[in-house]
Each structure stands twice: as structure tokens, then as C-alpha cells.
Design an enzyme around this catalytic site. Structure first.
Site, PDB file in Angstrom:
ATOM      1  N   ASP A  19       0.827  -1.203   0.000  1.00 21.36           N
ATOM      2  CA  ASP A  19       0.000   0.000   0.000  1.00 21.36           C
ATOM      3  C   ASP A  19       0.865   1.257   0.000  1.00 21.36           C
ATOM      4  OD1 ASP A  19      -2.340   1.458   0.026  1.00 21.36           O
ATOM      5  OD2 ASP A  19      -2.577   1.379   2.197  1.00 21.36           O
ATOM      6  N   THR A  65     -10.406  -7.370  -6.069  1.00 19.45           N
ATOM      7  CA  THR A  65     -11.633  -7.301  -6.868  1.00 19.45           C
ATOM      8  C   THR A  65     -12.263  -5.915  -6.757  1.00 19.45           C
ATOM      9  OG1 THR A  65     -12.862  -8.228  -4.985  1.00 19.45           O
ATOM     10  CG2 THR A  65     -12.138  -9.773  -6.678  1.00 19.45           C
ATOM     11  N   ASN A  67     -10.625  -3.184  -6.653  1.00 20.09           N
ATOM     12  CA  ASN A  67      -9.844  -2.248  -7.476  1.00 20.09           C
ATOM     13  C   ASN A  67     -10.399  -2.080  -8.884  1.00 20.09           C
ATOM     14  OD1 ASN A  67      -6.626  -3.191  -6.039  1.00 20.09           O
ATOM     15  ND2 ASN A  67      -8.056  -1.578  -5.444  1.00 20.09           N
ATOM     16  N   TRP A  68     -11.302  -2.986  -9.310  1.00 18.92           N
ATOM     17  CA  TRP A  68     -11.943  -2.811 -10.620  1.00 18.92           C
ATOM     18  C   TRP A  68     -12.788  -1.537 -10.638  1.00 18.92           C
ATOM     19  CZ3 TRP A  68     -10.148  -5.283 -14.585  1.00 18.92           C
ATOM     20  CH2 TRP A  68      -9.642  -6.584 -14.471  1.00 18.92           C
ATOM     21  N   ARG A  70     -11.806   1.348  -9.647  1.00 12.27           N
ATOM     22  CA  ARG A  70     -10.963   2.528  -9.827  1.00 12.27           C
ATOM     23  C   ARG A  70     -11.142   3.096 -11.240  1.00 12.27           C
ATOM     24  NH1 ARG A  70      -5.137   1.602  -6.732  1.00 12.27           N
ATOM     25  NH2 ARG A  70      -6.029   1.275  -4.642  1.00 12.27           N
TER      26      ARG A  70
END
Length: 250
Positions: A19, A65, A67-68, A70
Site C-alpha cells: 500500500d 476485486t 480495485n476494478w 478505480r
């Protein structure tokens, strides 16, 4: 710092939530993609050092999952990075086998092909296995495991009364490796973010303010030293663990 580590107590499986790439870039007036690229360099350093220390499994949370959701431009940049960063050199130079866990079918076809190619090229490597969690989340993984087990019960391959913790573990995407002893999260946040929730039931957690692009060999050593300073009891008392340790000594 290496000299302060007990080389007989190096965790065999380290999981990392990488991160801070975006914030690292923002502080430098750069786009988020610049931070992700710098994060790839950190992956190379940590992979090499883990291999040198004798770590057997390194699992990196690369793309969840969630992060899709974004911006499409950032997702596209991340997928491009996956394609360009899976270099045979880092794996072959360090004798590292490559594996991936996650909902791979959601990825672009060219990314799926690159992942398969890298896994095939590194299959014989044996020093360490580096696993990337890509299009992954624990809720996806546990839901899929439950679905697969339900199918086996419906087909008569498994009895409902025979379902155990071991059954669940065997149906997880991580069934080919042991649970992590140490989970590291960089970037200052102190949460798990839907990562390996089943597997980290007894993992030691280590949080650092350091952004992932700045996380280096010294940072890794500090995390391992902190891990080695703890007593892992697995529900037992301190006295029980100490007595067991005495009995194990020659």
C-alpha cells in the site's frame, strides 16, 4: 540488521499488502501510475531478499476485486504494468517459481496469457514461490470455495457431515501453500482489506508507515525482527508454550 535476525526462525510464508503507491507519487507531484511503477522496483528488491533469507512463499496483494472500481485509466495502467513487470530475469536469477491467485478470468486475455506463460517458464524453480493476488478478495475466494463444496455435495462426491476446516482450506485458492506466519502492510493503514482472511487466523500482523515504493531490505528485516520478538501461542498459555520450547531443545 540481518545479523540481528535468528536465521532459524525466518517465517516460511510472508504475505504483504503493498500500500501507498498512489500517495508516494502524489507527494512527488506525479501521477498514480508513477507510484505503481516504483512499486514494481520494490517487488524486485523484496523478492530477491526474501529468497536470500530463505523464505519459501511470498504472497503479494497486487490488485483486489474492489480495485476494478478505480478509474479506467488507472486499471489499464495497472494491467499494463502486470504485462511488463513479469520478467523472467527476476524469477530465473533467484530460482523463484511464480503463481497467481484470484478471479483470473476477469483479466484481459493478454494478461491471462502472460501469467500462464510465466508460470510455465518458472515451474521448475525451487528456492521460493512468489504468488501475486490479482483480481483477488477473500470474500470472492470463500464464496467460490463454498460454491465448489456445495457442488461436490450435490454430486454425491462429499457428504455434508464430512465438511471440516480442512475441507475449506483444501478448496481455497491457496491450497498449494501453508498459511502465512507474517502479514506486512505498508503505507500506514491498519486494516486487512479483504486479504487472506481465512489464512491469517493466526498470522502475526505488522504495520509500517513506509510507503511501498520505499519499503526495502532494511524494512523487511525490521518486520521479521518484530515477528521474531513475539511468542506465537495458537490459543495456548505462555507457560505451555515455554514448556514445549524447553522440551524441544536438545
Amino acid at each position: 540488521m540481518t545479523q540481528q535476525l535468528d536465521m532459524n526462525r525466518i517465517p516460511q510464508h510472508i504475505a504483504i499488502i503493498m500500500d501507498g503507491n498512489g500517495r508516494w507519487a502524489a507527494e512527488r507531484g506525479k501521477p498514480r501510475s508513477f507510484g505503481h511503477q516504483a512499486g514494481v522496483d520494490a517487488v524486485r528488491k523484496i523478492t530477491s531478499e526474501c529468497t536470500r533469507l530463505g523464505v519459501k512463499y511470498l504472497t503479494l496483494y497486487t490488485f483486489s476485486t474492489e480495485n476494478w472500481n478505480r478509474p479506467a485509466t488507472e486499471v489499464a495502467a495497472l494491467m499494463g504494468l502486470v504485462l511488463t513487470s513479469l520478467e523472467d530475469e527476476i524469477f530465473m536469477k533467484n530460482n523463484v517459481r511464480f503463481e497467481v491467485i484470484g478471479d483470473i478470468e476477469r483479466l484481459p486475455v493478454e494478461v491471462q496469457q502472460k501469467l500462464k506463460q510465466t508460470m510455465e517458464h518458472t515451474a521448475a524453480n525451487s528456492a521460493m514461490t512468489m504468488v501475486i493476488a490479482l483480481s483477488y478478495s477473500s470474500r470472492w475466494e470463500i464464496t467460490k470455495a463454498a460454491h465448489d463444496i456445495a457442488l461436490e455435495v450435490a454430486e454425491g462426491k462429499l457428504k455434508a457431515e464430512d465438511i471440516s476446516e480442512e475441507t475449506l482450506s483444501e478448496h481455497m485458492a491457496t491450497a498449494f501453500m501453508p498459511d502465512p506466519e507474517l502479514l506486512i502492510r505498508t503505507g500506514g493503514e491498519e486494516r486487512i482489506s479483504n486479504y487472506l482472511l481465512w489464512q491469517i487466523a493466526y498470522s502475526e500482523l505488522y504495520f509500517t508507515e513506509t510507503y511501498w515504493p520505499d519499503f526495502d531490505e532494511e524494512g523487511l528485516h525490521r518486520a521479521i525482527a518484530d515477528y521474531q520478538s513475539r511468542q506465537r501461542r495458537f490459543g495456548k498459555t505462555e507457560a505451555q508454550v515455554e514448556e514445549e520450547e524447553k522440551q524441544q531443545k536438545p
